[in-house]
Design a protein around this motif. Structure first.
Motif, mmCIF file in Angstrom:
data_model
loop_
_atom_site.group_PDB
_atom_site.id
_atom_site.type_symbol
_atom_site.label_atom_id
_atom_site.label_comp_id
_atom_site.label_asym_id
_atom_site.label_seq_id
_atom_site.Cartn_x
_atom_site.Cartn_y
_atom_site.Cartn_z
ATOM 1 N N GLN A 8 6.827 49.708 -1.554
ATOM 2 C CA GLN A 8 5.654 50.533 -1.760
ATOM 3 C C GLN A 8 4.402 49.710 -1.525
ATOM 4 N N ASP A 9 3.279 50.391 -1.401
ATOM 5 C CA ASP A 9 2.023 49.700 -1.168
ATOM 6 C C ASP A 9 1.698 48.760 -2.311
ATOM 7 N N ALA A 10 1.122 47.608 -1.969
ATOM 8 C CA ALA A 10 0.693 46.676 -2.997
ATOM 9 C C ALA A 10 -0.597 47.187 -3.613
ATOM 10 N N SER B 271 17.376 36.513 10.828
ATOM 11 C CA SER B 271 16.930 36.328 12.208
ATOM 12 C C SER B 271 15.439 36.025 12.250
ATOM 13 N N VAL B 272 14.969 35.605 13.415
ATOM 14 C CA VAL B 272 13.535 35.388 13.622
ATOM 15 C C VAL B 272 12.760 36.666 13.310
ATOM 16 N N GLU B 273 13.303 37.798 13.739
ATOM 17 C CA GLU B 273 12.636 39.075 13.485
ATOM 18 C C GLU B 273 12.555 39.377 11.996
ATOM 19 N N ALA B 274 13.645 39.125 11.271
ATOM 20 C CA ALA B 274 13.655 39.393 9.835
ATOM 21 C C ALA B 274 12.667 38.497 9.103
ATOM 22 N N VAL B 275 12.579 37.233 9.526
ATOM 23 C CA VAL B 275 11.634 36.316 8.895
ATOM 24 C C VAL B 275 10.197 36.745 9.193
ATOM 25 N N GLY B 276 9.946 37.178 10.426
ATOM 26 C CA GLY B 276 8.617 37.677 10.761
ATOM 27 C C GLY B 276 8.237 38.877 9.908
ATOM 28 N N ARG B 277 9.192 39.802 9.722
ATOM 29 C CA ARG B 277 8.939 40.950 8.849
ATOM 30 C C ARG B 277 8.638 40.498 7.425
ATOM 31 N N LYS C 128 0.216 40.206 -1.030
ATOM 32 C CA LYS C 128 -0.725 39.308 -1.687
ATOM 33 C C LYS C 128 -2.150 39.411 -1.157
ATOM 34 N N PHE C 129 -2.304 39.818 0.087
ATOM 35 C CA PHE C 129 -3.632 39.726 0.711
ATOM 36 C C PHE C 129 -4.018 40.976 1.495
ATOM 37 N N LYS C 130 -3.640 42.140 0.987
ATOM 38 C CA LYS C 130 -3.856 43.360 1.754
ATOM 39 C C LYS C 130 -5.336 43.660 1.981
ATOM 40 N N SER D 199 4.151 44.507 13.509
ATOM 41 C CA SER D 199 4.638 45.852 13.222
ATOM 42 C C SER D 199 4.446 46.192 11.749
ATOM 43 N N VAL D 200 4.780 45.253 10.877
ATOM 44 C CA VAL D 200 4.574 45.460 9.444
ATOM 45 C C VAL D 200 3.086 45.630 9.147
ATOM 46 N N ALA D 201 2.269 44.754 9.743
ATOM 47 C CA ALA D 201 0.819 44.800 9.507
ATOM 48 C C ALA D 201 0.241 46.165 9.886
ATOM 49 N N LYS D 202 0.693 46.697 11.023
ATOM 50 C CA LYS D 202 0.184 47.996 11.490
ATOM 51 C C LYS D 202 0.602 49.117 10.558
ATOM 52 N N LYS D 203 1.868 49.113 10.155
ATOM 53 C CA LYS D 203 2.377 50.173 9.295
ATOM 54 C C LYS D 203 1.754 50.124 7.911
ATOM 55 N N ARG D 204 1.453 48.912 7.425
ATOM 56 C CA ARG D 204 0.983 48.763 6.057
ATOM 57 C C ARG D 204 -0.531 48.623 5.947
ATOM 58 N N GLY D 205 -1.221 48.721 7.044
ATOM 59 C CA GLY D 205 -2.676 48.701 7.011
ATOM 60 C C GLY D 205 -3.283 47.333 6.765
ATOM 61 N N LEU D 206 -2.557 46.276 7.155
ATOM 62 C CA LEU D 206 -3.093 44.925 7.002
ATOM 63 C C LEU D 206 -4.180 44.703 8.056
#
Length: 507
Positions: A30-32, A251-257, A266-268, A291-298
């Motif tokens: 959920q959103d921080a 994986s690299v992808e999982a770590v990036g996520r 922590k820093f939204k 991708s995470v940043a875009k979806k979560r509004g970072l």
């Protein structure tokens, strides 16, 4: 996507995929909190006895029960000593966590193995099935970036301490481990040469050390050469067609996520900048973060690519500073990251750094790694010599065992210095390897080992997170990571400590 296991092993088929996926049942975070100081969005692990755990892995056996598919027998229940089940460590306020094996499950019989086959794979014929394993010895060879050993004040002779302790305790069903290493020079082409050198030693398996760029090439080589390969973090791209490769790492992808989720949690509300390695094997992690940043509004204000061994990051840092980046994710190795932070401080630029946690960086930077404290995550837990407080308390027994063994076998190695956590992460992974070999049983073969994993091997070997190869995956990591931060240790050195352990990324 995944293929059913009957397409991969057993009579008439041999195709094992490497597909990273989170354990079933994970929910999207959920959103921080809007102020950027909310609780972590990384989901809790299901490993028993670990901080944040919710329940034991489904179908897990009691501690000490280690019979696995393809084995004639499991490890003796209640056994003790290096690499054996039954060990525990004193817990902190959150209770105890396991120092040894906390359970195993075999995953049951899977389609693709004939009745009476003991769930053996069908990858190695004749003498190749028993290559590297005799009644007295198991031969292992690994490729690693030994070139950079001096930067960590470590040599290849420092990496076999856990195996030495296991051997002195009687080995694995009487078999001593013979482990050697070849230098991959942190280069893809050299890594393949190192793998060739390993193959010439006729090992039971080949291990791949840290190196996003090295592992994919060796993974392809392993397919062509039909070599059993257990490797560290690598991209998930082109992994689904692989038959001979397994990993205990996200994986690299999982770590990036996971880095993306950590930054959001922590820093939204902050402006975020990124310095990322421009490489086909690093960029998948960068893409996952974005991708995470875009979806979560970072609010990512600027992303600047850097090259391997770039050395000078002045202009890139100036761009981030001018863009107003308050937080910087450094998607690079620890040597490059150390230079990034140094050069930022030289420009009076002190953003919040988010990066891979190594004591080489924190001890080199000293106070600069505390203003503000750096944030990181890794698939291994933090290590700070002699500090058994806070989150270290949950695996203090493992830390003490590590320290006792190094005092005995490599007394000249400075595990309080920059080599300490590197050798620690190597040591905890060797515990996993030993338990996997033990679970394979007295009659273990290479087909038996692969069959054991492919048929759903599950085990938690403290202090690392739970492994789960169920569902036909040949990535058993479960996408579990440890969050960390820099701190001033009791010794006065600036080290990294875990702030939460074994957290799961979302799908």
């Amino acid at each position: 996507m995944r293929r059913h296991i009957r397409q991969r092993i057993g009579v008439g088929a041999a195709s094992l995929m490497l597909v990273l996926t989170a354990c079933s049942g994970a929910k999207a975070p959920q959103d921080a909190a809007s102020d950027g100081s909310g609780d972590s969005e990384l989901q809790a692990d299901v490993a028993p006895g670990v901080e944040g755990a919710e329940s034991a892995a489904p179908g897990s056996l009691a501690p000490g029960a280690t019979t696995a598919p393809g084995s004639a027998a499991g490890a003796p229940a209640g056994s003790t000593g290096p690499g054996k089940s039954g060990g525990t460590s004193a817990g902190g306020s959150n209770g105890s966590s396991t120092g040894g094996t906390t359970g195993a499950t075999t995953g049951g019989s899977r389609p693709g193995t004939a009745p009476g086959s003991s769930n053996q794979a069908n990858l190695f014929a004749g003498a190749l099935n028993t290559r590297g394993i005799t009644s007295k010895e198991i031969t292992i060879c690994g490729h690693a970036a030994l070139t950079y050993g001096p930067a960590f004040n470590a040599t290849k002779d420092d990496f076999n301490v856990y195996y030495s302790a296991v051997n002195d305790a009687g080995g694995i069903f009487g078999r001593k481990i013979e482990a050697t290493y070849e230098n991959d020079d942190y280069k893809p082409a050299t890594a393949i040469q190192a793998a060739e050198a390993c193959k010439a030693k006729n090992p039971f398996m080949i291990l791949g050390g840290i190196g996003f760029d090295q592992i994919p090439g060796v993974r392809n080589w392993a397919e062509q050469n039909k070599e059993l390969y257990i490797h560290h973090i690598a991209t998930d791209r082109d992994a689904s067609s692989k038959q001979y490769s397994y990993t205990t790492q996200p994986s690299v992808e999982a770590v990036g996520r996971a880095f993306g989720e950590l930054t959001v949690s922590k820093f939204k509300t902050k402006k975020v900048g990124i310095l990322y390695r421009s490489s086909e094997f690093w960029e998948p992690g960068f893409d996952a973060f974005q991708s995470v940043a875009k979806k979560r509004g970072l609010n990512v204000v600027l992303s600047v690519p850097v090259t391997q061994n770039q050395a000078n990051y002045t202009q890139a840092l100036l761009q981030l500073k001018n863009a107003g980046a308050e937080v910087v994710w450094g998607w690079e190795n620890t040597l490059a990251l150390t230079q990034m932070v140094k050069q930022a401080k030289a420009q009076n630029y002190s953003p919040q750094w988010v990066a891979f946690p190594f004591n080489l960086t924190s001890q080199t930077l000293e106070n600069d790694a505390l203003t503000p404290p750096m944030i990181g995550l890794a698939s291994w837990p933090g290590y700070s010599k002699g500090d058994y407080s806070g989150t270290f308390a949950s695996y203090a027994a493992d830390m003490k065992e590590f320290e006792i063994q190094y005092a005995k076998y490599r007394p000249g190695t400075d595990i309080e210095g920059v080599a300490g956590d590197l050798l620690w992460l190597n040591w905890v992974e060797q515990k996993r390897v030993v338990e996997m070999l033990r679970a394979c049983g007295p009659q273990c073969t290479r087909n038996g080992f692969v069959g054991m994993l492919a048929n759903g091997y599950r085990k938690t070997v403290g202090p690392t997170c739970a492994l789960d190869f169920s569902g036909g995956r040949n990535n058993g990591s479960g996408n579990l990571v440890n969050e960390m931060e820099t701190y001033r240790s009791p010794s006065g050195k600036v080290n990294w400590r875990s702030t939460s352990r074994c957290r799961k990324t979302f799908l």
